[in-house]
Design an enzyme around this catalytic site. Structure first.
Site, PDB file in Angstrom:
ATOM      1  N   ALA A 126       0.829  -1.206   0.000  1.00  0.00           N
ATOM      2  CA  ALA A 126       0.000   0.000   0.000  1.00  0.00           C
ATOM      3  C   ALA A 126       0.863   1.256   0.000  1.00  0.00           C
ATOM      4  CB  ALA A 126      -0.944  -0.018   1.193  1.00  0.00           C
ATOM      5  N   ILE A 159      -5.122  -0.163  -4.258  1.00  0.00           N
ATOM      6  CA  ILE A 159      -4.365  -1.213  -3.590  1.00  0.00           C
ATOM      7  C   ILE A 159      -4.841  -2.596  -4.045  1.00  0.00           C
ATOM      8  CG2 ILE A 159      -3.584  -2.123  -1.361  1.00  0.00           C
ATOM      9  CD1 ILE A 159      -2.676   0.839  -2.235  1.00  0.00           C
ATOM     10  N   ASP A 240      12.637  -2.342  -7.248  1.00  0.00           N
ATOM     11  CA  ASP A 240      13.820  -2.688  -8.032  1.00  0.00           C
ATOM     12  C   ASP A 240      13.847  -4.204  -8.330  1.00  0.00           C
ATOM     13  OD1 ASP A 240      16.057  -1.160  -9.073  1.00  0.00           O
ATOM     14  OD2 ASP A 240      17.336  -2.525  -7.926  1.00  0.00           O
ATOM     15  N   GLU A 364       3.330   0.467 -10.926  1.00  0.00           N
ATOM     16  CA  GLU A 364       4.766   0.282 -10.605  1.00  0.00           C
ATOM     17  C   GLU A 364       5.637   1.191 -11.471  1.00  0.00           C
ATOM     18  OE1 GLU A 364       6.264  -3.658  -9.686  1.00  0.00           O
ATOM     19  OE2 GLU A 364       4.226  -4.316  -9.248  1.00  0.00           O
ATOM     20  N   GLY A 365       5.138   2.406 -11.680  1.00  0.00           N
ATOM     21  CA  GLY A 365       5.873   3.397 -12.467  1.00  0.00           C
ATOM     22  C   GLY A 365       5.370   3.416 -13.894  1.00  0.00           C
ATOM     23  N   SER A 367       4.842   4.316 -17.884  1.00  0.00           N
ATOM     24  CA  SER A 367       5.850   4.285 -18.964  1.00  0.00           C
ATOM     25  C   SER A 367       6.643   5.593 -19.036  1.00  0.00           C
ATOM     26  CB  SER A 367       5.163   4.042 -20.314  1.00  0.00           C
ATOM     27  OG  SER A 367       4.594   2.749 -20.325  1.00  0.00           O
TER      28      SER A 367
HETATM   29  C1  FAD Z   1      -4.616  -1.981 -11.816  1.00  0.00           C
HETATM   30  C2  FAD Z   1      -3.782  -1.195 -10.862  1.00  0.00           C
HETATM   31  C3  FAD Z   1      -3.210  -1.818  -9.749  1.00  0.00           C
HETATM   32  C4  FAD Z   1      -2.461  -1.072  -8.828  1.00  0.00           C
HETATM   33  N1  FAD Z   1      -1.958  -1.696  -7.699  1.00  0.00           N
HETATM   34  C5  FAD Z   1      -1.298  -0.948  -6.770  1.00  0.00           C
HETATM   35  C6  FAD Z   1      -0.854  -1.541  -5.541  1.00  0.00           C
HETATM   36  O1  FAD Z   1      -1.024  -2.745  -5.296  1.00  0.00           O
HETATM   37  N2  FAD Z   1      -0.243  -0.749  -4.628  1.00  0.00           N
HETATM   38  C7  FAD Z   1      -0.027   0.591  -4.834  1.00  0.00           C
HETATM   39  O2  FAD Z   1       0.521   1.239  -3.963  1.00  0.00           O
HETATM   40  N3  FAD Z   1      -0.445   1.180  -5.997  1.00  0.00           N
HETATM   41  C8  FAD Z   1      -1.063   0.447  -6.953  1.00  0.00           C
HETATM   42  N4  FAD Z   1      -1.500   1.032  -8.126  1.00  0.00           N
HETATM   43  C9  FAD Z   1      -1.313   2.477  -8.313  1.00  0.00           C
HETATM   44  C10 FAD Z   1      -0.301   2.829  -9.377  1.00  0.00           C
HETATM   45  O3  FAD Z   1       1.001   2.552  -8.927  1.00  0.00           O
HETATM   46  C11 FAD Z   1      -0.536   4.297  -9.759  1.00  0.00           C
HETATM   47  O4  FAD Z   1      -1.774   4.361 -10.444  1.00  0.00           O
HETATM   48  C12 FAD Z   1       0.596   4.838 -10.622  1.00  0.00           C
HETATM   49  O5  FAD Z   1       1.764   5.004  -9.860  1.00  0.00           O
HETATM   50  C13 FAD Z   1       0.206   6.181 -11.251  1.00  0.00           C
HETATM   51  O6  FAD Z   1      -0.239   7.053 -10.258  1.00  0.00           O
HETATM   52  P1  FAD Z   1      -1.608   7.862 -10.463  1.00  0.00           P
HETATM   53  O7  FAD Z   1      -2.685   6.917 -10.841  1.00  0.00           O
HETATM   54  O8  FAD Z   1      -1.805   8.712  -9.261  1.00  0.00           O
HETATM   55  O9  FAD Z   1      -1.338   8.752 -11.735  1.00  0.00           O
HETATM   56  P2  FAD Z   1      -0.492  10.125 -11.757  1.00  0.00           P
HETATM   57  O10 FAD Z   1       0.636  10.051 -10.792  1.00  0.00           O
HETATM   58  O11 FAD Z   1      -1.438  11.246 -11.656  1.00  0.00           O
HETATM   59  O12 FAD Z   1       0.142  10.043 -13.192  1.00  0.00           O
HETATM   60  C14 FAD Z   1      -0.708  10.143 -14.352  1.00  0.00           C
HETATM   61  C15 FAD Z   1       0.158  10.139 -15.585  1.00  0.00           C
HETATM   62  O13 FAD Z   1       1.039  11.239 -15.602  1.00  0.00           O
HETATM   63  C16 FAD Z   1       2.213  10.894 -16.313  1.00  0.00           C
HETATM   64  N5  FAD Z   1       3.384  11.140 -15.467  1.00  0.00           N
HETATM   65  C17 FAD Z   1       3.499  10.920 -14.143  1.00  0.00           C
HETATM   66  N6  FAD Z   1       4.717  11.258 -13.713  1.00  0.00           N
HETATM   67  C18 FAD Z   1       5.414  11.701 -14.784  1.00  0.00           C
HETATM   68  C19 FAD Z   1       6.737  12.181 -14.998  1.00  0.00           C
HETATM   69  N7  FAD Z   1       7.607  12.278 -14.002  1.00  0.00           N
HETATM   70  N8  FAD Z   1       7.072  12.566 -16.236  1.00  0.00           N
HETATM   71  C20 FAD Z   1       6.209  12.460 -17.263  1.00  0.00           C
HETATM   72  N9  FAD Z   1       4.939  12.010 -17.133  1.00  0.00           N
HETATM   73  C21 FAD Z   1       4.558  11.615 -15.917  1.00  0.00           C
HETATM   74  C22 FAD Z   1       2.099   9.416 -16.684  1.00  0.00           C
HETATM   75  O14 FAD Z   1       1.587   9.298 -18.007  1.00  0.00           O
HETATM   76  C23 FAD Z   1       1.077   8.906 -15.700  1.00  0.00           C
HETATM   77  O15 FAD Z   1       0.400   7.753 -16.160  1.00  0.00           O
HETATM   78  C24 FAD Z   1      -2.240   0.309  -9.057  1.00  0.00           C
HETATM   79  C25 FAD Z   1      -2.792   0.917 -10.208  1.00  0.00           C
HETATM   80  C26 FAD Z   1      -3.550   0.192 -11.090  1.00  0.00           C
HETATM   81  C27 FAD Z   1      -4.138   0.895 -12.296  1.00  0.00           C
END
Ligand code: FAD
Length: 383
Positions: A126, A159, A240, A364-365, A367
């Site tokens: 989480a 999560i 990592d 997990e980050g 693209s």
């Molecule tokens: C199916 C699913 C399962 C998941 N499971 C988990 C889990 O088990 N545990 C957990 O903690 N989280 C989980 N997540 C959350 C996931 O890690 C986040 O959705 C992801 O990190 C993106 O964060 P956000 O949705 O807040 O999008 P935002 O942070 O708002 O980002 C949106 C978009 O902005 C762009 N962006 C972001 N940063 C940059 C940058 N530095 N430079 C250029 N462009 C950028 C990218 O295109 C990104 O997709 C899950 C998500 C999904 C969809």
């Protein structure tokens, strides 16, 4: 028949080849399972995988500790994803959800690992919050000292396994320093008072997913993983190890899409001959095969590098995840195209692959974030 020639690559030992063959045979016999009720399906998959011994590589064996073998994790995810996306999810979360315990847990905290490896307990990771997904260091959730423990307040969202997990590895702000250096990691049992599932989240490829609310959840000091302020480092160390495995799952989906397309192109006749004789179809098949092999090389290069003892594989894992997930999307899209109307028919395998692959380019980050990581590493290494 899936291409197994990659198993002869020098990245693997014989134990990996034997593992991949045995798991593939088990999958052919036991998967896919019905996905109608995803919670029930996931619980049952964790139990099945645990009973058959397949969850052992997801966490350290405390009786016989050794580093996690990333090549085995990748082979498992690739193989499971090729047979059933939900089985891959069940496997992956046992690893991601216990990674902090395997790498940094105390012996007391590691007691959970025997259970997760047997499929008797379900783990979750989480980290994300409504305001901080990509921007992890900006998280709001607080953990404030209270007597001999901490009180956790705030929300976690997206999560995986939310609602069915037995425990959560929760990251929260303890405030030793601003930003990333002020976060800590905690082991929180799902039945802790004040921890509730605020929302179940539906996504295009259904699996258990939730937003969790922490209303002053008390945990003893023994729930702290590592030291106060170590949370960001712990989260990044776990990612990592597991980031390359997301690429491996994408590779499994792409391989399945290629296999289905080859079958379709050889069996279906168009204009009086098999589709496979049309050169534009051959062009699609060539592009797909190239993407699959290139993704496999990057995924297993990253896994092998980590297994050979590299402290960090940030660049290799970012390349593996970015390329394998983005190209799998293209491979699967081509598979949908080659299947014509059947490609978008609800319940068809390539239609489900089309839905399964999308989230892997976000979690997990995303693209875009992987590109930033690769660029930074490349620029830094040239100065
Ligand atoms: C199916 C699913 C399962 C998941 N499971 C988990 C889990 O088990 N545990 C957990 O903690 N989280 C989980 N997540 C959350 C996931 O890690 C986040 O959705 C992801 O990190 C993106 O964060 P956000 O949705 O807040 O999008 P935002 O942070 O708002 O980002 C949106 C978009 O902005 C762009 N962006 C972001 N940063 C940059 C940058 N530095 N430079 C250029 N462009 C950028 C990218 O295109 C990104 O997709 C899950 C998500 C999904 C969809």
């Amino acid at each position: 028949m899936p291409d197994r020639s990659f198993l002869a690559w020098p990245f693997f030992d014989d134990r990996h080849r034997e593992f991949a063959d045995r798991l593939d045979a088990w999958c052919a016999k036991n998967l896919p399972v019905a996905h109608g009720d995803v919670d029930a399906a996931c619980r049952s998959l964790v139990k099945m995988l645990g009973e058959a011994g397949w969850l052992k590589p997801t966490a350290v064996d405390t009786a016989n500790p050794a580093p996690l073998d990333v090549r085995t994790l990748c082979l498992a995810r690739e193989t499971l994803a090729r047979h059933d996306g939900l089985a891959d999810f069940a496997f992956a979360m046992q690893g991601l959800g216990t990674g902090a315990l395997s790498l940094f847990g105390t012996p007391e905290q590691q007691h959970w690992l025997a259970k997760t490896r047997r499929g008797e307990a379900i783990a979750a990771f989480a980290l994300s919050e409504p305001r901080s997904g990509s921007d992890v260091a900006n998280m709001d959730m607080s953990a404030i000292r209270d007597g001999d423990g901490y009180r956790l307040s705030g929300e976690k969202t997206w999560i995986s396994n939310g609602g069915i997990a037995d425990f959560y590895i929760v990251f929260a702000r303890t405030g030793e320093a601003p930003g990333a250096k002020g976060l800590s990691a905690f082991l929180v049992p799902a039945d802790a008072t004040g921890l509730t599932v605020a929302e179940r989240i539906e996504v295009i490829a259904p699996h258990p997913l939730a937003r969790l609310a922490f209303d002053g959840v008390f945990v003893p000091a023994s729930a702290l993983i590592g030291k106060p302020g170590d949370g960001f480092r712990i989260a990044m160390s776990v990612l990592d190890v597991f980031r390359s495995t997301v690429g491996a799952a994408a590779l499994g989906f792409a391989r399945r899409a290629l296999d289905e397309s080859v079958k379709r192109a050889t069996e279906r006749k168009l204009f009086g001959a098999p589709m496979a004789e049309l050169q534009m179809v051959q062009g699609h098949i060539a592009d797909m095969a190239l993407d699959v092999d290139a993704a496999a090389l990057l995924v297993y290069r990253a896994a092998w590098t980590k297994d050979m003892g590299a402290a960090r594989v940030t660049r290799e894992a970012a390349m593996a995840k970015l390329f394998a997930t983005d190209r799998a999307q293209a491979v699967i899209d081509a598979a949908v195209q080659l299947h014509g109307g059947d490609g978008v028919r609800h319940g068809h395998i390539v239609e489900s692959l089309y839905r399964e692959i999308r989230a892997l380019r976000i979690y997990e980050g995303a693209s875009d974030v992987q590109k930033v990581v690769i660029a930074r590493q490349t620029l830094a290494s040239s100065t």
